[in-house]
Design an enzyme around this catalytic site. Sequence first.
Site, PDB file in Angstrom:
ATOM      1  N   HIS A 235      26.771  -9.045  52.963  1.00 16.92           N
ATOM      2  CA  HIS A 235      26.281 -10.430  52.871  1.00 16.92           C
ATOM      3  C   HIS A 235      26.578 -10.966  51.473  1.00 16.92           C
ATOM      4  O   HIS A 235      26.405 -10.254  50.490  1.00 16.92           O
ATOM      5  CB  HIS A 235      24.765 -10.437  53.129  1.00 16.92           C
ATOM      6  CG  HIS A 235      24.165 -11.793  53.257  1.00 16.92           C
ATOM      7  ND1 HIS A 235      23.894 -12.597  52.179  1.00 16.92           N
ATOM      8  CD2 HIS A 235      23.806 -12.497  54.357  1.00 16.92           C
ATOM      9  CE1 HIS A 235      23.381 -13.740  52.609  1.00 16.92           C
ATOM     10  NE2 HIS A 235      23.310 -13.707  53.923  1.00 16.92           N
ATOM     11  N   CYS A 273      28.367 -15.591  55.703  1.00 21.89           N
ATOM     12  CA  CYS A 273      27.245 -16.538  55.696  1.00 21.89           C
ATOM     13  C   CYS A 273      27.754 -17.869  55.167  1.00 21.89           C
ATOM     14  O   CYS A 273      28.005 -18.012  53.967  1.00 21.89           O
ATOM     15  CB  CYS A 273      26.100 -15.997  54.844  1.00 21.89           C
ATOM     16  SG  CYS A 273      24.717 -17.156  54.716  1.00 21.89           S
ATOM     17  N   HIS A 300      26.616 -15.714  59.896  1.00 21.23           N
ATOM     18  CA  HIS A 300      25.389 -16.495  59.694  1.00 21.23           C
ATOM     19  C   HIS A 300      25.833 -17.946  59.629  1.00 21.23           C
ATOM     20  O   HIS A 300      26.562 -18.313  58.697  1.00 21.23           O
ATOM     21  CB  HIS A 300      24.741 -16.152  58.347  1.00 21.23           C
ATOM     22  CG  HIS A 300      24.029 -14.843  58.324  1.00 21.23           C
ATOM     23  ND1 HIS A 300      23.347 -14.407  57.206  1.00 21.23           N
ATOM     24  CD2 HIS A 300      23.850 -13.884  59.261  1.00 21.23           C
ATOM     25  CE1 HIS A 300      22.802 -13.228  57.457  1.00 21.23           C
ATOM     26  NE2 HIS A 300      23.095 -12.887  58.688  1.00 21.23           N
ATOM     27  N   ASP A 347      21.402 -19.317  61.059  1.00 24.18           N
ATOM     28  CA  ASP A 347      20.660 -18.845  59.890  1.00 24.18           C
ATOM     29  C   ASP A 347      19.654 -19.919  59.484  1.00 24.18           C
ATOM     30  O   ASP A 347      19.999 -21.088  59.355  1.00 24.18           O
ATOM     31  CB  ASP A 347      21.641 -18.566  58.749  1.00 24.18           C
ATOM     32  CG  ASP A 347      21.029 -17.662  57.697  1.00 24.18           C
ATOM     33  OD1 ASP A 347      19.968 -17.072  57.975  1.00 24.18           O
ATOM     34  OD2 ASP A 347      21.611 -17.537  56.611  1.00 24.18           O
ATOM     35  N   HIS A 348      18.445 -19.494  59.304  1.00 27.34           N
ATOM     36  CA  HIS A 348      17.346 -20.376  58.882  1.00 27.34           C
ATOM     37  C   HIS A 348      17.235 -21.593  59.820  1.00 27.34           C
ATOM     38  O   HIS A 348      17.979 -21.720  60.786  1.00 27.34           O
ATOM     39  CB  HIS A 348      17.532 -20.863  57.438  1.00 27.34           C
ATOM     40  CG  HIS A 348      17.662 -19.734  56.460  1.00 27.34           C
ATOM     41  ND1 HIS A 348      17.956 -19.910  55.139  1.00 27.34           N
ATOM     42  CD2 HIS A 348      17.534 -18.390  56.624  1.00 27.34           C
ATOM     43  CE1 HIS A 348      18.022 -18.750  54.520  1.00 27.34           C
ATOM     44  NE2 HIS A 348      17.771 -17.803  55.410  1.00 27.34           N
ATOM     45  N   TYR A 364      12.536 -18.846  58.743  1.00 24.20           N
ATOM     46  CA  TYR A 364      12.651 -18.129  60.018  1.00 24.20           C
ATOM     47  C   TYR A 364      11.611 -18.562  61.057  1.00 24.20           C
ATOM     48  O   TYR A 364      11.054 -17.732  61.765  1.00 24.20           O
ATOM     49  CB  TYR A 364      12.619 -16.622  59.782  1.00 24.20           C
ATOM     50  CG  TYR A 364      13.899 -16.150  59.114  1.00 24.20           C
ATOM     51  CD1 TYR A 364      15.039 -15.907  59.868  1.00 24.20           C
ATOM     52  CD2 TYR A 364      13.975 -16.022  57.732  1.00 24.20           C
ATOM     53  CE1 TYR A 364      16.218 -15.522  59.262  1.00 24.20           C
ATOM     54  CE2 TYR A 364      15.158 -15.641  57.107  1.00 24.20           C
ATOM     55  CZ  TYR A 364      16.269 -15.392  57.894  1.00 24.20           C
ATOM     56  OH  TYR A 364      17.450 -15.008  57.301  1.00 24.20           O
TER      57      TYR A 364
HETATM   58  C1  DNO Z   1      17.888 -14.497  53.861  1.00 24.69           C
HETATM   59  C2  DNO Z   1      18.913 -13.544  54.311  1.00 24.69           C
HETATM   60  C3  DNO Z   1      19.103 -12.391  53.351  1.00 24.69           C
HETATM   61  C4  DNO Z   1      19.991 -11.359  53.999  1.00 24.69           C
HETATM   62  C5  DNO Z   1      20.365 -10.195  53.110  1.00 24.69           C
HETATM   63  C6  DNO Z   1      21.381  -9.312  53.799  1.00 24.69           C
HETATM   64  O1  DNO Z   1      17.457 -15.312  54.605  1.00 24.69           O
HETATM   65  O2  DNO Z   1      20.092 -14.178  54.610  1.00 24.69           O
HETATM   66  O3  DNO Z   1      17.864 -11.836  53.068  1.00 24.69           O
HETATM   67  O4  DNO Z   1      19.319 -10.826  55.084  1.00 24.69           O
HETATM   68  O5  DNO Z   1      20.877 -10.623  51.908  1.00 24.69           O
HETATM   69  O6  DNO Z   1      21.476  -8.089  53.173  1.00 24.69           O
END
Ligand code: DNO
Length: 397
Positions: A235, A273, A300, A347-348, A364
């Site tokens: 990531h 991401c 992501h 993501d989010h 989340y």
């Molecule tokens: C936050 C996430 C990060 C991710 C880590 C992966 O929302 O995108 O905490 O899980 O960096 O290792």
Amino acid sequence: MRMHQTMRWYGPSDIVRLSDIRQAGCAGVVTALHQFAPGEVWPREAVRARRELIEAAGMDWTVVESLPVSEDIKKRRGAYREHLHNYARSLENLAAEGIRVITYNFMPVLDWIRTDVSYPMPDGSLALYFNRTDFIVFDIYLLQRPGASGDYTGVEQAAAKLRFEKMTAEQRESLFRNCLLGLPGSTEAFTPAQVLEALDGYKGIDEAALRKNLFSFLEEIVPVAEKLGLRMAIHPDDPPYPVLGLPRVVSTESDAVALLQAVPSPANGLCFCTGSYGARPDNNIPAMVHRFGDHIHFLHLRNTMRDKDGNFHEADHLDGDTDMYAVVKEVLVIQQRRKESIPMRPDHGHQMLDDLGKKTFPGYTAIGRLRGLAELRGLEYGIFASQYNATPPVSIS
Ligand code: DNO
């Protein structure tokens, strides 16, 4: 070929239930065994129990996020040899239970940083936000990191001083707490002294040294993963530049190229991401997806909106600075070529509707992510139908 739709689940204590994730239309779940500290082995029975829980809810455990890399491994100090050994054991146990994609990151100390996790949008929903001046206030005045001022321009320092002087005690306290939410174990309250000690642990580790440590980690772990049929997915840094005097080495296209070239293997890949890479104007996200297509093991999908002062907030998934249409179009081409689905999670998401007022992990909530996923799913469907003159299956079962 459509993306394998998943959502992150924090485990049985998450107020978002597996049934919620299933009803959002997900085929898979992304989770981790948060009960084990970085450096510890994830026992096979614990992995199996988690897998069975997810399967009983009608989904698969698609991706581990994260199998954390301990600070000792990142520093190559202390107990790092034992931690590496344990990391390999955890990979074996995960592989034995049929899990294939492992996400991790290599950020020193802090996993992600925002200055505000309830930043109001014009429609009343709440977003995650990074304000550069507030972050400088945190660094210089709240944390009082030695030498912090040297990292900022005179104009930035003056703005931070003014902002700090106008803040109430309560605002200062909440800023301090928000900035540290990305520290492992962030449910506890940290003191400035504890954080400064963690930062101090990286004394003498500059960008080149951290990159070297990452490459050593890859040399040790990627062959193990390859043998087990696993795919490691790193990531990127969030935000994607050095913070608090700490180096960061997974922020740009050239960083990703370097780490892929360091240990070439199908097991050495990316968790791409769009939100993290996208917080930097010099990262061209659709072009990066195109370039890294064969190495993207997990996606992501998230959007950010930047301003000229270095602030950014998390925008709606199809809004913001990243052209999500171009990204998804590219992903479809990659999937056709690879003849496989790439796991994806929205993501989010904004805190909205019935989720306002609920205590969830920042970003989340169920409904904001449900909205993001639904929009992305529709986008993919539309592109697929027009590009390939065919409609993809809509239902997951
Ligand atoms: C936050 C996430 C990060 C991710 C880590 C992966 O929302 O995108 O905490 O899980 O960096 O290792």
